[in-house]
Design a protein around this motif. Sequence first.
Motif, mmCIF file in Angstrom:
data_model
loop_
_atom_site.group_PDB
_atom_site.id
_atom_site.type_symbol
_atom_site.label_atom_id
_atom_site.label_comp_id
_atom_site.label_asym_id
_atom_site.label_seq_id
_atom_site.Cartn_x
_atom_site.Cartn_y
_atom_site.Cartn_z
ATOM 1 N N GLU A 1 0.855 -1.194 0.000
ATOM 2 C CA GLU A 1 0.000 0.000 0.000
ATOM 3 C C GLU A 1 0.894 1.249 0.000
ATOM 4 O O GLU A 1 1.992 1.238 0.569
ATOM 5 N N LEU A 2 0.367 2.338 -0.593
ATOM 6 C CA LEU A 2 1.152 3.575 -0.706
ATOM 7 C C LEU A 2 1.589 4.112 0.660
ATOM 8 O O LEU A 2 2.760 4.479 0.852
ATOM 9 N N ASP A 3 0.647 4.155 1.623
ATOM 10 C CA ASP A 3 1.006 4.760 2.920
ATOM 11 C C ASP A 3 2.094 3.955 3.638
ATOM 12 O O ASP A 3 2.992 4.522 4.255
ATOM 13 N N GLU A 4 2.063 2.625 3.487
ATOM 14 C CA GLU A 4 3.086 1.776 4.112
ATOM 15 C C GLU A 4 4.461 2.032 3.456
ATOM 16 O O GLU A 4 5.478 2.186 4.137
ATOM 17 N N GLY A 5 4.462 2.093 2.125
ATOM 18 C CA GLY A 5 5.721 2.337 1.398
ATOM 19 C C GLY A 5 6.319 3.691 1.775
ATOM 20 O O GLY A 5 7.518 3.802 2.043
#
Length: 237
Positions: A188-192
Amino acid sequence: MNVIITGASRGIGGELAKHYAKKGKVYAVARDEKRLKELQKENKNIIPIVCNLSNIDEVRKLKFSDIDLVICNAGISLPHAPDFTPYVEFEKLFKINFLSIHALLERIVPDMQKRKKGKIVFISSLAGVVASPTSLPYSASKRALNSYAQSLRNMLAKYNIKVINILPGFIKTDLTAKNDFYMPFLMELDEGVKRIITAIEKEKKKEYAFPKRFYYILKIFNMLPISIQDKILQKFA
Ligand SMILES: NC(=O)c1ccc[n+]([C@@H]2O[C@H](COP(=O)([O-])OP(=O)(O)OC[C@H]3O[C@@H](n4cnc5c(N)ncnc54)[C@H](OP(=O)(O)O)[C@@H]3O)[C@@H](O)[C@H]2O)c1
């Protein structure tokens, strides 16, 4: 704190711009002026810099001073295909993913050297660790960037300028949305972005590749004899 982020209109760069705007002024570089202005409405610290990074003359006209952190994030990929890429497309990708970085840093590094401080971050890719036969220009641009980051880090160490190279695996953004193949360990974008920020802010980080499991698989692959590596890679061509 003064920050420059390229490719700041969306995806990884957009999220990084929102994060760093809480800490200081963010010069957000991209082509999409409308989107950059929307980001500025969310936080006045975001300053839109409309620039097409495939036009190197435009990049060389930019002027900055007192920059503490520059994040060279902008990048494009071409549709994955085992085709020999036409030169014009190859050149455009290399300008955005690689050459514009040197043109931009030429406007920033001499000032950092005088001030004896600064941090330069590159968003490379795991695609530079093993070069896929279906993304020739992208893999080559990221491998060139890895080499550039290593040279620059050791060249600028005596000026107290830190260089961090980040090699993400697959993250959900517009860039990966167009991929029609299985993307292992897709994140997911927020995790990356959270992982990228942690790496940028760690005092001694020089390189950060993630997700680790994917990175180690690629590293082990690189230890195989070339003939075996080629046999496997040719299955994808
Ligand atoms: N997503 C992944 O899985 C992944 C994995 C490894 C590495 N990366 C790297 O991470 C970086 C960001 O990727 P992303 O996934 O966030 O991509 P994205 O969502 O497609 O965003 C790309 C950004 O680059 C900007 N850009 C593209 N062409 C440009 C040009 N000619 N001039 C100026 N800006 C330009 C875009 O802005 P405008 O369109 O407004 O110009 C946009 O802000 C890239 O370097 C990519 O290679 C991504």
